[in-house]
Motif scaffolding. Structure first.
Motif, mmCIF file in Angstrom:
data_model
loop_
_atom_site.group_PDB
_atom_site.id
_atom_site.type_symbol
_atom_site.label_atom_id
_atom_site.label_comp_id
_atom_site.label_asym_id
_atom_site.label_seq_id
_atom_site.Cartn_x
_atom_site.Cartn_y
_atom_site.Cartn_z
ATOM 1 N N TYR A 8 37.989 55.443 -31.279
ATOM 2 C CA TYR A 8 38.533 56.656 -30.644
ATOM 3 C C TYR A 8 38.046 56.777 -29.206
ATOM 4 N N HIS A 9 38.991 56.958 -28.279
ATOM 5 C CA HIS A 9 38.648 57.191 -26.871
ATOM 6 C C HIS A 9 39.268 58.521 -26.438
ATOM 7 N N ARG A 10 38.526 59.281 -25.641
ATOM 8 C CA ARG A 10 39.035 60.530 -25.073
ATOM 9 C C ARG A 10 38.858 60.477 -23.556
ATOM 10 N N PRO A 11 39.749 59.798 -22.848
ATOM 11 C CA PRO A 11 39.611 59.662 -21.396
ATOM 12 C C PRO A 11 39.761 61.002 -20.687
ATOM 13 N N GLU A 16 41.968 56.340 -16.177
ATOM 14 C CA GLU A 16 41.194 55.815 -17.308
ATOM 15 C C GLU A 16 42.109 55.466 -18.482
ATOM 16 N N ILE A 17 43.058 56.324 -18.759
ATOM 17 C CA ILE A 17 43.962 56.062 -19.884
ATOM 18 C C ILE A 17 44.853 54.852 -19.598
ATOM 19 N N LEU A 51 42.657 54.563 -30.846
ATOM 20 C CA LEU A 51 43.390 55.797 -30.582
ATOM 21 C C LEU A 51 42.908 56.354 -29.243
ATOM 22 N N ILE A 52 43.863 56.572 -28.319
ATOM 23 C CA ILE A 52 43.529 57.088 -26.987
ATOM 24 C C ILE A 52 44.043 58.518 -26.900
ATOM 25 N N ASP A 53 43.138 59.473 -26.898
ATOM 26 C CA ASP A 53 43.467 60.892 -26.902
ATOM 27 C C ASP A 53 43.754 61.363 -25.471
ATOM 28 N N ALA A 54 44.989 61.798 -25.230
ATOM 29 C CA ALA A 54 45.398 62.210 -23.877
ATOM 30 C C ALA A 54 45.204 63.697 -23.618
ATOM 31 N N ASN A 55 44.617 64.420 -24.557
ATOM 32 C CA ASN A 55 44.597 65.876 -24.467
ATOM 33 C C ASN A 55 43.578 66.441 -23.486
ATOM 34 N N ASN A 56 42.800 65.594 -22.843
ATOM 35 C CA ASN A 56 41.813 66.078 -21.882
ATOM 36 C C ASN A 56 42.232 65.748 -20.445
ATOM 37 N N ILE A 57 43.548 65.573 -20.245
ATOM 38 C CA ILE A 57 44.074 65.226 -18.925
ATOM 39 C C ILE A 57 45.067 66.300 -18.499
#
Length: 284
Positions: A8-11, A16-17, A51-57
């Protein structure tokens, strides 16, 4: 069931993503609202190793107006459209369409761009993008490219977005003051997947049709734009007899797909009523 194990990644930035996508490609999936992806992972229909979480962009979300276009960030939630996002007939149409998307809790998390990238044939936003001539902004480490909605959808769950790319923005033309939109969807129960739906955009000159855009969703492997029928509507009266004739012609042209939700014959019978209702709403 539970998903297979994954990294799990949260860029915290778009760069970064894009870097993660460039490095890992097919191994990675981008998490937006997660309303389709997480379910597929739980049933192990999707098994990404990352899984790359885009919700912090934050830059991927939000609505703005640029000239005669409505600009929609890919991470913008469905619920954003519960009220018109712009004081324009297109804003009114989007607020009507969104009411047919699943259920209220799903609309709080699901995203406009996620729906387009999932490319479900029964997606309301996919049909909307086709009919309104949307343009998609797709980005990667190599740069940016713009793709028309017509070129974006390749088939069921398949789009023009490559494994190292990310859909970041959608541009919808706002149309002229004469724009009138109509939408109708049929499903077995409120919130179920559409068995057939139609979205139309008309411009009227008095009682005559000046221009028309007509689409059908849920009846093929991707949204259908009825361009040949649109051309024949120019100059016709916007009345019940015209709409019945158009719907009959569309029904004769299309052989719908079959699945567990409905047969081809059943969907074919639905084409005429959903199209007539959408046209009638647009002209009202």
């Amino acid at each position: 069931m539970k998903p297979a194990s994954f990294i799990y990644h949260r860029p915290t930035s778009l760069d970064e993503i894009l870097g993660l996508l460039d490095e890992h490609g097919d191994e990675a999936k981008v998490l937006a609202g997660g309303q389709s992806l997480v379910a597929a992972m739980n049933f192990r229909l999707a098994r990404p190793s990352m899984l790359i979480d885009a919700n912090n962009i934050p830059e991927l979300s939000g609505i703005s107006v640029d000239g005669n276009h409505l600009v929609i960030g890919a991470l913008t939630r469905h619920a954003t459209f519960h009220k018109p996002v712009v004081n324009n007939p297109v804003g009114d149409l989007l607020s009507r369409v969104v009411q047919s998307i699943a259920h209220y809790p799903i609309r709080q998390r699901g995203t406009f761009g996620g729906s387009l990238c999932h490319a479900d044939p029964a997606s309301e936003w996919c049909l909307t993008s086709i009919v309104l001539d949307a343009e998609m902004l797709i980005e990667s480490k190599a740069g940016k490219r713009r793709v028309s909605a017509k070129e974006f959808f390749k088939g069921t769950f398949t789009t023009a977005v490559k494994s190292n790319e990310l859909l970041t923005q959608i541009r919808l033309p706002l149309g002229s003051p004469a724009f009138r939109g109509g939408f109708y969807e049929f499903s077995r129960r409120k919130g179920d997947f559409a068995l057939a739906m139609s979205l139309v955009a008309l411009e009227l000159d008095g009682s005559r049709i000046r221009s028309a855009r007509i689409g059908l969703g849920g009846v093929a492997d991707k949204p259908i734009r009825l361009s040949s029928i649109e051309a024949g509507l120019i100059g016709q009266r916007a009345d019940a007899s015209t709409f019945e004739a158009v719907a009959a012609e569309a029904s004769n042209l299309i052989t719908p797909t079959s699945d567990i939700h409905g047969t081809s014959e059943y969907r074919k019978d639905l084409i005429k009523p959903v199209l007539v209702r959408a046209l009638t709403e647009a002209a009202a």
